[in-house]
Design a protein around this motif. Structure first.
Motif, PDB file in Angstrom:
ATOM      1  N   UNK A 378       0.858  -1.030   0.335  1.00 27.26           N
ATOM      2  CA  UNK A 378      -0.064  -0.049  -0.036  1.00 27.26           C
ATOM      3  C   UNK A 378       0.934   1.205  -0.007  1.00 27.26           C
ATOM      4  N   UNK A 379       2.044   1.143   0.630  1.00 29.61           N
ATOM      5  CA  UNK A 379       2.959   2.386   0.893  1.00 29.61           C
ATOM      6  C   UNK A 379       3.398   2.451  -0.562  1.00 29.61           C
ATOM      7  N   UNK A 380       3.567   1.784  -1.630  1.00 26.95           N
ATOM      8  CA  UNK A 380       4.301   1.807  -2.779  1.00 26.95           C
ATOM      9  C   UNK A 380       2.888   2.812  -3.730  1.00 26.95           C
ATOM     10  N   UNK A 381       1.692   2.262  -3.425  1.00 27.58           N
ATOM     11  CA  UNK A 381       0.536   2.952  -4.227  1.00 27.58           C
ATOM     12  C   UNK A 381       0.499   4.266  -3.593  1.00 27.58           C
ATOM     13  N   UNK A 415      -9.269   0.034 -12.247  1.00 25.31           N
ATOM     14  CA  UNK A 415      -7.908   0.208 -11.915  1.00 25.31           C
ATOM     15  C   UNK A 415      -7.592   0.866 -10.492  1.00 25.31           C
ATOM     16  N   UNK A 416      -6.747  -0.001  -9.905  1.00 22.36           N
ATOM     17  CA  UNK A 416      -6.367   0.290  -8.569  1.00 22.36           C
ATOM     18  C   UNK A 416      -5.173   1.051  -8.162  1.00 22.36           C
ATOM     19  N   UNK A 417      -5.272   2.029  -7.227  1.00 19.75           N
ATOM     20  CA  UNK A 417      -3.996   3.060  -6.818  1.00 19.75           C
ATOM     21  C   UNK A 417      -4.635   3.765  -5.713  1.00 19.75           C
ATOM     22  N   UNK A 418      -3.748   4.754  -5.297  1.00 21.16           N
ATOM     23  CA  UNK A 418      -4.187   5.496  -4.246  1.00 21.16           C
ATOM     24  C   UNK A 418      -5.088   6.479  -4.384  1.00 21.16           C
ATOM     25  N   UNK A 419      -6.057   6.525  -3.616  1.00 21.27           N
ATOM     26  CA  UNK A 419      -7.190   7.544  -4.168  1.00 21.27           C
ATOM     27  C   UNK A 419      -7.237   8.775  -3.211  1.00 21.27           C
ATOM     28  N   UNK A 420      -5.928   8.973  -2.462  1.00 19.25           N
ATOM     29  CA  UNK A 420      -5.708  10.113  -1.588  1.00 19.25           C
ATOM     30  C   UNK A 420      -4.642  10.819  -2.365  1.00 19.25           C
ATOM     31  N   UNK A 421      -3.382  10.065  -2.604  1.00 21.39           N
ATOM     32  CA  UNK A 421      -2.095  10.742  -3.141  1.00 21.39           C
ATOM     33  C   UNK A 421      -2.045  10.963  -4.592  1.00 21.39           C
TER      34      UNK A 421
END
Length: 428
Positions: A378-381, A415-421
């Motif tokens: 998760x940190x890498x996302x 598609x999955x990734x970070x919704x915040x950053x």
């Protein structure tokens, strides 16, 4: 202790909470141990940080890496992790977790070869070294959705995971399981052609190979005894070994499922306590027969009990324990396995929960000999540059907030990734 959201402002607060929870969390403010090289078989990782296999659900219909796939891995390459554990790649079309999961075929192997070359060249240019690249070969089993609609392939009926119970048409026959293990040879051969350094026979989070480890109630050659329950995994290794060429084999392995006997692996028969007797035996056999140069350890099931493998702040249920307890369980399991096999590098998971203090836990685990390498998903996302930031500045600017947004996207087949950053690209 009851669940509570992350609120820590110092390492001392985390130490105090760990003591209250009786959780094993070795912390070390000096992060330099994370930037020591690590020998992995015939390869050397430039540092002790790995990026875990986080699916992006952004491949093309034929399994070829898509535009967002390329974007993600270029960003990972720039970040400078010593090892990039490439996301799950399906071994058979019916075993894809979504209609956009990656699948390596004879038709698209050149596209993977170009992506592998790009990842290594970008990291070399930006950081002065190439990362080790491990490709995760998978059959999603009960979580298969090759057309976007659930089409489970199950090893046995598992009440903790079936509500309502699935009908018997979803049960895999022995012949089907044999065909699925044979498919690992082709996938490993294509991975070697694409120049991946190694192939992971994925055996975690209750996907097919992992589910079979707990098939106590299944009759026949793939269930019941330890020898039968490990047959699929070992046969998949043997098949892959025939195709891997000069590359190496490894596994991301569930050491503990978190479900009661007879539905969980690595679980004490009379409780939900961790029992590493069988996991340790299995790891030793993989080392002896297949000479695996490292093992990637995880726990739990992201669909049913995600608090076991990735403690979080927000999810679709309130966990029955404090996140620090779950984190301590993972760290203790890693330590026990590493000390049982001191010559085998153990790659650990679950560090991201501690946000800006995650490197201190990773360093404490590595410097204390509790694992050889720390893995971050998760940190890498959230921050693909966190490894370089940590190396150059000693701290991380942006961190994962364990909100579960990336997992929600993955479960929805988007598609999955970070919704915040990274919200300009990924939105719920």
């Amino acid at each position: 202790m009851q669940h509570e959201k992350y609120h820590y402002q110092s390492l001392q607060e985390i130490r105090q909470k760990a003591q209250q929870c009786d959780a094993f969390l070795p912390l070390n403010e000096d992060v330099s141990p994370l930037f020591e090289p690590l020998r992995i078989g015939t390869h050397t990782a430039a540092n002790r940080i790995a990026l875990q296999p986080m699916e992006g659900t952004d491949g093309e219909a034929d399994g070829t890496p898509g535009e967002l796939t390329w974007r993600r891995y270029e960003r990972f390459a720039r970040g400078g992790a010593g090892l990039i554990w490439f996301e799950a790649v399906a071994t058979v079309p019916e075993g894809r977790a979504s209609e956009h999961q990656l699948q390596l075929t004879t038709e698209n192997v050149d596209a993977y070869k170009r992506l592998v070359e790009h990842i290594k060249s970008v990291c070399l240019k930006e950081n002065g070294y190439e990362p080790i690249l491990v490709m995760q070969a998978t059959n999603s089993g009960r979580y298969s959705k090759p057309t976007g609609v659930p089409d489970p392939l199950i090893a046995y009926h598992c009440p903790p995971l079936e509500d309502p119970m699935l009908d018997d048409s979803h049960l895999l026959s022995d012949d089907q399981l044999k065909r699925f293990t044979d498919a690992y040879e082709r996938t490993a051969r294509l991975a070697a052609q694409a120049n991946f350094d190694g192939v992971d026979i994925k055996c975690c989070h209750r996907y097919l190979a992992c589910e079979l480890l707990s098939a106590f109630t299944r009759p026949g050659p793939y269930g019941g005894s330890y020898e039968n329950r490990t047959r699929f995994l070992k046969d998949a290794f043997r098949a892959a070994q025939a195709g891997i060429g000069s590359g190496f084999l490894t596994s991301r392995l569930n050491a503990y499922d978190g479900f009661p006997y007879p539905y969980g692996f690595g679980v004490h028969e009379g409780s939900l306590e961790v029992d590493l007797t069988e996991p340790l035996r299995l790891i030793g056999e993989l080392v002896e027969e297949f000479h695996i140069p490292l093992i990637n350890i995880t726990m739990g099931n992201p669909y049913k009990n995600p608090h076991v493998n990735r403690p979080y702040d927000n999810g679709n249920y309130v966990p029955p324990e404090h996140p620090i307890e779950g984190l301590g369980r993972v760290m203790k399991g890693l330590s026990d396995i590493q000390h049982a096999y001191p010559e085998l590098p153990v790659l650990g998971s679950a560090f991201s929960y501690l946000r800006q203090y995650a490197p201190a836990l990773a360093s404490g685990m590595v410097s204390g000999g509790h694992c050889a390498m720390a893995g971050f998903g998760r940190m890498a996302f959230a921050n693909p540059d966190f490894v370089r930031q940590l190396r150059e500045q000693g701290s991380i600017q942006k961190v994962c907030r364990t909100c579960g947004g990336c997992a929600q996207l993955l479960r929805a087949g988007r598609p999955a990734g970070c919704i915040i950053h990274d919200r300009e690209v990924y939105k719920l």
